[in-house]
Design a protein around this motif. Structure first.
Motif, PDB file in Angstrom:
ATOM      1  N   HIS A   9      39.354  10.192   7.799  1.00  0.00           N
ATOM      2  CA  HIS A   9      40.141   9.367   6.880  1.00  0.00           C
ATOM      3  C   HIS A   9      40.028   9.939   5.471  1.00  0.00           C
ATOM      4  CE1 HIS A   9      41.029   6.187   9.793  1.00  0.00           C
ATOM      5  NE2 HIS A   9      39.843   6.476  10.295  1.00  0.00           N
ATOM      6  N   THR A  10      40.350  11.209   5.356  1.00  0.00           N
ATOM      7  CA  THR A  10      40.313  11.927   4.089  1.00  0.00           C
ATOM      8  C   THR A  10      41.135  13.200   4.249  1.00  0.00           C
ATOM      9  OG1 THR A  10      38.852  12.999   2.485  1.00  0.00           O
ATOM     10  CG2 THR A  10      38.155  13.042   4.757  1.00  0.00           C
ATOM     11  N   GLU A  11      41.582  13.739   3.127  1.00  0.00           N
ATOM     12  CA  GLU A  11      42.397  14.951   3.199  1.00  0.00           C
ATOM     13  C   GLU A  11      41.555  16.210   3.347  1.00  0.00           C
ATOM     14  OE1 GLU A  11      45.201  15.054  -0.012  1.00  0.00           O
ATOM     15  OE2 GLU A  11      45.876  13.020   0.389  1.00  0.00           O
ATOM     16  N   THR A  12      40.287  16.153   2.949  1.00  0.00           N
ATOM     17  CA  THR A  12      39.429  17.326   3.014  1.00  0.00           C
ATOM     18  C   THR A  12      38.180  17.009   3.837  1.00  0.00           C
ATOM     19  OG1 THR A  12      38.451  16.658   0.919  1.00  0.00           O
ATOM     20  CG2 THR A  12      40.210  18.292   0.808  1.00  0.00           C
ATOM     21  N   PRO A  13      38.277  17.108   5.164  1.00  0.00           N
ATOM     22  CA  PRO A  13      37.186  16.692   6.041  1.00  0.00           C
ATOM     23  C   PRO A  13      35.835  17.347   5.739  1.00  0.00           C
ATOM     24  CG  PRO A  13      39.153  17.140   7.325  1.00  0.00           C
ATOM     25  CD  PRO A  13      39.444  17.572   5.920  1.00  0.00           C
ATOM     26  N   ALA A  14      35.797  18.667   5.601  1.00  0.00           N
ATOM     27  CA  ALA A  14      34.519  19.348   5.389  1.00  0.00           C
ATOM     28  C   ALA A  14      33.880  18.909   4.076  1.00  0.00           C
ATOM     29  CB  ALA A  14      34.717  20.859   5.421  1.00  0.00           C
ATOM     30  N   GLU A  15      34.680  18.813   3.027  1.00  0.00           N
ATOM     31  CA  GLU A  15      34.152  18.384   1.728  1.00  0.00           C
ATOM     32  C   GLU A  15      33.676  16.937   1.785  1.00  0.00           C
ATOM     33  OE1 GLU A  15      36.965  19.160  -1.416  1.00  0.00           O
ATOM     34  OE2 GLU A  15      37.267  21.210  -0.714  1.00  0.00           O
ATOM     35  N   PHE A  16      34.388  16.091   2.490  1.00  0.00           N
ATOM     36  CA  PHE A  16      33.998  14.688   2.634  1.00  0.00           C
ATOM     37  C   PHE A  16      32.637  14.585   3.322  1.00  0.00           C
ATOM     38  CE2 PHE A  16      33.824  10.795   5.183  1.00  0.00           C
ATOM     39  CZ  PHE A  16      34.029   9.825   4.214  1.00  0.00           C
ATOM     40  N   ILE A  17      32.468  15.313   4.408  1.00  0.00           N
ATOM     41  CA  ILE A  17      31.211  15.263   5.149  1.00  0.00           C
ATOM     42  C   ILE A  17      30.076  15.819   4.291  1.00  0.00           C
ATOM     43  CG2 ILE A  17      29.972  16.198   7.144  1.00  0.00           C
ATOM     44  CD1 ILE A  17      32.670  16.009   8.668  1.00  0.00           C
ATOM     45  N   ASP A  18      30.299  16.967   3.632  1.00  0.00           N
ATOM     46  CA  ASP A  18      29.261  17.557   2.782  1.00  0.00           C
ATOM     47  C   ASP A  18      28.870  16.617   1.647  1.00  0.00           C
ATOM     48  OD1 ASP A  18      29.217  19.827   4.347  1.00  0.00           O
ATOM     49  OD2 ASP A  18      30.465  21.016   2.984  1.00  0.00           O
ATOM     50  N   ALA A  19      29.851  16.007   0.998  1.00  0.00           N
ATOM     51  CA  ALA A  19      29.589  15.140  -0.154  1.00  0.00           C
ATOM     52  C   ALA A  19      28.889  13.846   0.240  1.00  0.00           C
ATOM     53  CB  ALA A  19      30.899  14.828  -0.875  1.00  0.00           C
ATOM     54  N   ASN A  20      29.055  13.399   1.471  1.00  0.00           N
ATOM     55  CA  ASN A  20      28.518  12.106   1.900  1.00  0.00           C
ATOM     56  C   ASN A  20      27.371  12.212   2.909  1.00  0.00           C
ATOM     57  OD1 ASN A  20      30.382   9.887   0.724  1.00  0.00           O
ATOM     58  ND2 ASN A  20      31.764  11.483   1.411  1.00  0.00           N
ATOM     59  N   GLN A  21      26.928  13.424   3.215  1.00  0.00           N
ATOM     60  CA  GLN A  21      25.939  13.643   4.268  1.00  0.00           C
ATOM     61  C   GLN A  21      24.690  12.786   4.088  1.00  0.00           C
ATOM     62  OE1 GLN A  21      26.924  15.744   6.710  1.00  0.00           O
ATOM     63  NE2 GLN A  21      25.165  15.256   7.951  1.00  0.00           N
ATOM     64  N   LYS A  22      24.183  12.679   2.876  1.00  0.00           N
ATOM     65  CA  LYS A  22      22.934  11.952   2.644  1.00  0.00           C
ATOM     66  C   LYS A  22      23.104  10.447   2.705  1.00  0.00           C
ATOM     67  CE  LYS A  22      20.837  15.638   0.039  1.00  0.00           C
ATOM     68  NZ  LYS A  22      20.382  16.135  -1.249  1.00  0.00           N
ATOM     69  N   THR A  23      24.316   9.967   2.545  1.00  0.00           N
ATOM     70  CA  THR A  23      24.564   8.516   2.558  1.00  0.00           C
ATOM     71  C   THR A  23      25.552   8.134   3.660  1.00  0.00           C
ATOM     72  OG1 THR A  23      26.265   8.775   0.850  1.00  0.00           O
ATOM     73  CG2 THR A  23      24.022   8.207   0.110  1.00  0.00           C
ATOM     74  N   MET A  24      25.535   8.918   4.756  1.00  0.00           N
ATOM     75  CA  MET A  24      26.435   8.646   5.874  1.00  0.00           C
ATOM     76  C   MET A  24      25.667   7.953   7.002  1.00  0.00           C
ATOM     77  SD  MET A  24      28.885  11.189   8.132  1.00  0.00           S
ATOM     78  CE  MET A  24      29.711  11.796   6.672  1.00  0.00           C
ATOM     79  N   LEU A  25      26.198   6.844   7.443  1.00  0.00           N
ATOM     80  CA  LEU A  25      25.652   6.111   8.573  1.00  0.00           C
ATOM     81  C   LEU A  25      26.333   6.606   9.847  1.00  0.00           C
ATOM     82  CD1 LEU A  25      24.148   3.600   9.832  1.00  0.00           C
ATOM     83  CD2 LEU A  25      26.238   2.313   9.351  1.00  0.00           C
ATOM     84  N   THR A  26      25.562   6.831  10.907  1.00  0.00           N
ATOM     85  CA  THR A  26      26.146   7.075  12.222  1.00  0.00           C
ATOM     86  C   THR A  26      26.107   5.741  12.947  1.00  0.00           C
ATOM     87  OG1 THR A  26      25.452   9.379  12.274  1.00  0.00           O
ATOM     88  CG2 THR A  26      25.954   8.335  14.390  1.00  0.00           C
ATOM     89  N   ARG A  27      27.272   5.262  13.351  1.00  0.00           N
ATOM     90  CA  ARG A  27      27.374   3.951  13.999  1.00  0.00           C
ATOM     91  C   ARG A  27      27.923   4.135  15.407  1.00  0.00           C
ATOM     92  NH1 ARG A  27      31.127  -1.032  13.344  1.00  0.00           N
ATOM     93  NH2 ARG A  27      29.694  -2.712  13.881  1.00  0.00           N
ATOM     94  N   ILE A  28      27.212   3.594  16.380  1.00  0.00           N
ATOM     95  CA  ILE A  28      27.642   3.632  17.781  1.00  0.00           C
ATOM     96  C   ILE A  28      28.367   2.323  18.087  1.00  0.00           C
ATOM     97  CG2 ILE A  28      26.876   3.803  20.181  1.00  0.00           C
ATOM     98  CD1 ILE A  28      26.185   6.280  18.537  1.00  0.00           C
ATOM     99  N   ALA A  29      29.546   2.427  18.662  1.00  0.00           N
ATOM    100  CA  ALA A  29      30.326   1.245  19.035  1.00  0.00           C
ATOM    101  C   ALA A  29      30.771   1.383  20.485  1.00  0.00           C
ATOM    102  CB  ALA A  29      31.543   1.089  18.122  1.00  0.00           C
ATOM    103  N   ALA A  30      30.991   0.238  21.123  1.00  0.00           N
ATOM    104  CA  ALA A  30      31.512   0.194  22.491  1.00  0.00           C
ATOM    105  C   ALA A  30      32.803  -0.618  22.477  1.00  0.00           C
ATOM    106  CB  ALA A  30      30.492  -0.447  23.422  1.00  0.00           C
ATOM    107  N   ARG A  31      33.839  -0.127  23.144  1.00  0.00           N
ATOM    108  CA  ARG A  31      35.142  -0.787  23.155  1.00  0.00           C
ATOM    109  C   ARG A  31      35.621  -0.960  24.596  1.00  0.00           C
ATOM    110  NH1 ARG A  31      35.436  -1.257  18.044  1.00  0.00           N
ATOM    111  NH2 ARG A  31      34.776   0.438  16.702  1.00  0.00           N
ATOM    112  N   ALA A  32      36.187  -2.138  24.872  1.00  0.00           N
ATOM    113  CA  ALA A  32      36.589  -2.496  26.232  1.00  0.00           C
ATOM    114  C   ALA A  32      38.093  -2.360  26.429  1.00  0.00           C
ATOM    115  CB  ALA A  32      36.163  -3.931  26.540  1.00  0.00           C
ATOM    116  N   ILE A  33      38.455  -1.798  27.564  1.00  0.00           N
ATOM    117  CA  ILE A  33      39.852  -1.691  27.989  1.00  0.00           C
ATOM    118  C   ILE A  33      39.990  -2.553  29.228  1.00  0.00           C
ATOM    119  CG2 ILE A  33      41.666  -0.150  28.801  1.00  0.00           C
ATOM    120  CD1 ILE A  33      40.013   2.142  27.374  1.00  0.00           C
TER     121      ILE A  33
END
Length: 176
Positions: A9-33
């Motif tokens: 959800h950004t125009e520059t994926p690599a820069e977004f990840i690099d800039a936010n690496q230290k404050t990025m949460l990894t969230r696991i979700a489960a979705r039902a079909i």
């Protein structure tokens, strides 16, 4: 589980990840079909004017399938959840301003399953109630068309609508 796609959800994926690496949460979700004929069990959210698959965050120490069952029961009142099968993993990176985090790497594990015909009582969280979330059975084509219209024309749309619409199209293509 098979990999479906990664969405930034950004125009520059690599820069977004690099800039936010230290404050990025990894969230696991489960979705039902959950499908019956051409109908799919969805959550309509009034605040965002969209349809989404039931599901949400997996709690610490909880297996992903346990999280799926808990979320499906809480959000829809589903009973006797069975025949759970892997469908695919949808990954996304997006802004996330909560609890000291600036971004999130959301890993949505999607599963097909069956439930009893009758839905029981929901146990929605306060924010879900405030957002006007309600479980509904809807024709999958109507849900797709509705979400596409919301993406094109509504200022109310949230970031998750792109994930949900991608998944709905894939579900229709592969399961119906």
């Amino acid at each position: 589980m098979r990999y479906l796609t990664t969405r930034y959800h950004t125009e520059t994926p690599a820069e977004f990840i690099d800039a936010n690496q230290k404050t990025m949460l990894t969230r696991i979700a489960a979705r039902a079909i959950v499908i019956r004929d051409n109908q799919i069990l969805m959550l309509y959210t009034q605040r965002y004017h969209d349809y989404s698959l039931p599901g949400g965050g997996v709690d610490a120490g909880e297996e992903i399938e346990q999280g799926l069952i808990r979320e499906l029961q809480e959000e829809t009142g589903a009973q006797e959840i069975r025949n759970i099968k892997e469908f695919g993993l949808y990954e996304e990176y997006r802004p996330w301003q909560r609890e000291g985090y600036t971004s999130v790497n959301m890993l949505s594990y999607c599963f097909t399953c069956e439930i009893d015909n009758q839905l029981g009582e929901t146990q929605l969280e306060a924010h879900e109630i405030n957002n006007g979330m309600v479980p509904v059975w809807i024709d999958i084509d109507e849900a797709i068309a509705h979400n596409l219209d919301t993406i094109a024309n509504s200022s109310k749309k949230g970031l998750s609508i792109e994930r949900e619409t991608f998944l709905l199209k894939l579900i229709k293509q592969e399961l119906l």
